[in-house]
Design an enzyme around this catalytic site. Structure first.
Site, mmCIF file in Angstrom:
data_model
loop_
_atom_site.group_PDB
_atom_site.id
_atom_site.type_symbol
_atom_site.label_atom_id
_atom_site.label_comp_id
_atom_site.label_asym_id
_atom_site.label_seq_id
_atom_site.Cartn_x
_atom_site.Cartn_y
_atom_site.Cartn_z
ATOM 1 N N GLU A 109 -1.261 3.288 -0.153
ATOM 2 C CA GLU A 109 -2.368 2.330 -0.331
ATOM 3 C C GLU A 109 -1.966 0.964 0.205
ATOM 4 O O GLU A 109 -2.042 -0.063 -0.501
ATOM 5 C CB GLU A 109 -2.812 2.267 -1.799
ATOM 6 C CG GLU A 109 -3.436 3.569 -2.245
ATOM 7 C CD GLU A 109 -4.223 3.505 -3.560
ATOM 8 O OE1 GLU A 109 -4.223 2.470 -4.234
ATOM 9 O OE2 GLU A 109 -4.860 4.529 -3.883
ATOM 10 N N GLU A 131 -4.287 11.560 -2.850
ATOM 11 C CA GLU A 131 -4.646 11.236 -4.239
ATOM 12 C C GLU A 131 -6.129 11.506 -4.384
ATOM 13 O O GLU A 131 -6.937 11.018 -3.581
ATOM 14 C CB GLU A 131 -4.345 9.776 -4.587
ATOM 15 C CG GLU A 131 -2.871 9.463 -4.685
ATOM 16 C CD GLU A 131 -2.561 8.051 -5.181
ATOM 17 O OE1 GLU A 131 -3.391 7.484 -5.935
ATOM 18 O OE2 GLU A 131 -1.510 7.524 -4.798
HETATM 19 O O1 AHR Z 1 -2.851 7.377 -9.409
HETATM 20 C C1 AHR Z 1 -2.863 6.084 -9.942
HETATM 21 C C2 AHR Z 1 -2.911 5.022 -8.854
HETATM 22 O O2 AHR Z 1 -4.098 5.137 -8.135
HETATM 23 C C3 AHR Z 1 -1.845 5.113 -7.786
HETATM 24 O O3 AHR Z 1 -0.656 4.508 -8.167
HETATM 25 C C4 AHR Z 1 -2.460 4.380 -6.648
HETATM 26 O O4 AHR Z 1 -2.004 4.838 -5.404
HETATM 27 C C5 AHR Z 1 -3.946 4.597 -6.843
HETATM 28 O O5 AHR Z 1 -4.656 3.413 -6.777
#
Ligand code: AHR
Length: 491
Positions: free
Chosen positions: A175, A294
């Protein structure tokens, strides 16, 4: 009873379903690592080298193919050298992203790679771009993978692993449009080139570098990143993140909020199509794999829990979100090479919740075990026909959605009945093939809020029955709010 039909073409394969689509993500966040995975060798909780035996058994049962670690936001503040060597002399650092708790660094590189060995999963290490350096990440690759006798490889041996680990998957930051440095796409592209230039495979080991992709389906990020990258091609994966969020709360929601969340989860499909289309414009031979490293639900903090720990209950609704998403990945097996649900244990859309020595499998965990049947199979064409379900002012969700695959003479069909109250009688038509025998596995609960607790661990669990197959169409009845797995042995 509402009716539906499914047309399946077992001989019309269009791609192999990459097992990594069913991958996982474990971050140093709340009780995912400490408590959920790692308890230490001296713990009374049954463990192997400090890793809980129950979670290893569960991940093995679902054939977890790949695990991403150590973050997440944590990755861009993680310095891997803090996590090697004797545990009692590792530094105590602060987890600045997740509650400012002390990070003992007791779970580091060797512990994570041991988890992967026990599970039989491939490791996917996410490097630190935001607060790290190209040198630090390059050294991590050398430490893990170099087969010769460099000082770092000898240190790995001294720390218990003479053989190189051969870690294939390396994320170049996480991110980086947000917690990983707040870069704009052009600046991240410059960083990507600088870092990746020094990241190399050793001894021809398989080696894949994964760049940070967009937040959701932000096509602008992707376009600007690749424009700035120009012809530079030392990358093998491009990873988007998409959280479908919530509607209501984890265990409290109306019928309308049930549909709303499924609708939000369904936006994974345009993301996959549009991000792959953009990649195709710069990478027509598909050498760069589209990854969603994710994804999942994200409900409001649970009363009585530390909000920084992202602990949430997980109902049959989360199970349908998982099934719907995995079916999207399977339907687009030609476009997606890896997916990593957030997160394995005790955080967000977890596979299981742990408390002391107890573990309870969530509906999402059951879906992952059911859907393992698709891993490595040939995705085949299938069409699911049912009336769409209208909700709210203008919303619609498909009444029935799913995917199909064939492996070793077995046809696997997975699907959800999204309807909160109506069963669905569905006729399964096989085109160009006949079934000799079969089974139907259903995951559903007493109502749409059903979930498993330590007191009632089996409120939602898969139930398998034999299917009547007579060579012609097969009829299956799907109860409301359920996930279904059909397995047919083909003649
Ligand atoms: O999964 C929780 C958080 O969500 C992670 O650390 C981040 O990459 C995303 O914003």
């Amino acid at each position: 009873m509402a009716t539906a039909s499914i047309d399946v073409y077992p001989r019309l394969a269009f791609a192999t379903i990459n097992p990594n689509i069913f991958g996982h993500f474990a971050e140093h966040l709340g009780e995912c690592i400490y408590g959920g995975i790692w308890v230490g060798e001296d713990s009374p909780i049954p463990n192997t080298d400090g890793i809980r035996n129950d979670i290893v058994g569960l991940l093995r049962a679902m054939k977890a193919p790949v695990i991403r670690w150590p973050g997440g936001c944590f990755a861009d503040d993680y310095h891997w050298e803090n996590g090697i060597g004797p545990r009692d002399s590792r530094p105590r650092t602060i987890n600045i992203h997740w509650g400012e708790v002390i990070e003992t660094n007791h779970f580091g590189t060797h512990e994570f790679l041991r988890l992967c060995e026990l599970v039989g999963a491939q490791p996917y290490l996410c490097g630190n771009v935001g607060s790290g350096s190209p040198r630090e990440m390059r050294d991590w690759v050398e430490y893990c993978n170099f087969p010769g006798d460099s000082t770092r490889a000898l240190a790995r041996a001294a720390n218990g692993h003479p053989e190189p680990y051969g870690v294939r998957y390396w994320g170049v930051g996480n991110e980086n449009w947000g917690c990983g440095g707040n870069f704009d796409p052009e600046d991240y592209a410059v960083e990507y080139k600088r870092f990746s230039t020094f990241l190399r495979p050793f001894a021809r080991q398989p080696f894949s570098l994964i760049a940070c992709g967009p937040n959701g389906n932000n096509v602008d990020w992707s376009r600007r990143f690749f424009t700035k990258l120009g012809g530079y091609r030392h990358l093998h994966g491009f990873a988007a993140h998409y959280y479908c969020g919530t509607a209501g709360a984890s265990t409290e929601y109306s019928d309308e909020q049930w549909y709303q969340l499924l609708d939000q989860a369904g936006r994974m499909e345009p993301l996959v199509k549009q991000q792959r289309a953009l990649l195709d414009s710069v990478d027509p031979d598909r050498r760069i794999g589209l990854i969603v490293d994710e994804w999942g639900t994200w409900h409001p903090a649970q009363a009585g829990r530390n909000p920084a720990f992202l602990w949430q209950q997980n109902t049959i609704r989360d199970g349908l979100v998982a099934a719907l998403t995995l079916d999207i990945f399977c339907r687009h097996a030609d476009k997606v090479v890896m997916g990593n649900i957030a997160q394995t244990f005790n955080v967000l859309q977890a596979m299981a919740l742990t408390e002391g020595d107890k573990m309870v499998v969530t509906p999402t965990g059951h879906v992952f075990t059911m859907y393992a049947a698709h891993q490595g199979a040939a995705a085949v064409h299938a069409h699911f026909h049912a009336d769409a379900i209208a909700y709210g002012a203008n919303g619609h969700v498909p009444g029935l959605a799913g995917s199909a695959s064939v492996k070793d003479g077995q046809l696997v069909i997975t699907a959800i009945n999204a309807n909160v109250s109506e069963p669905l009688e569905s006729t399964l038509k096989l085109h160009g093939a006949e079934a000799a025998s079969g089974s139907l596995t259903l995951l559903s609960g007493a109502d749409i809020h059903a979930h498993n607790t330590f007191e009632q661990p089996d409120a939602v669990q898969p139930r398998e029955t034999a299917l009547e197959v007579g060579g012609g169409d097969v009829t299956i009845t799907l109860p409301p709010a359920c996930v279904a797995l059909v397995r047919l042995a083909l003649r």
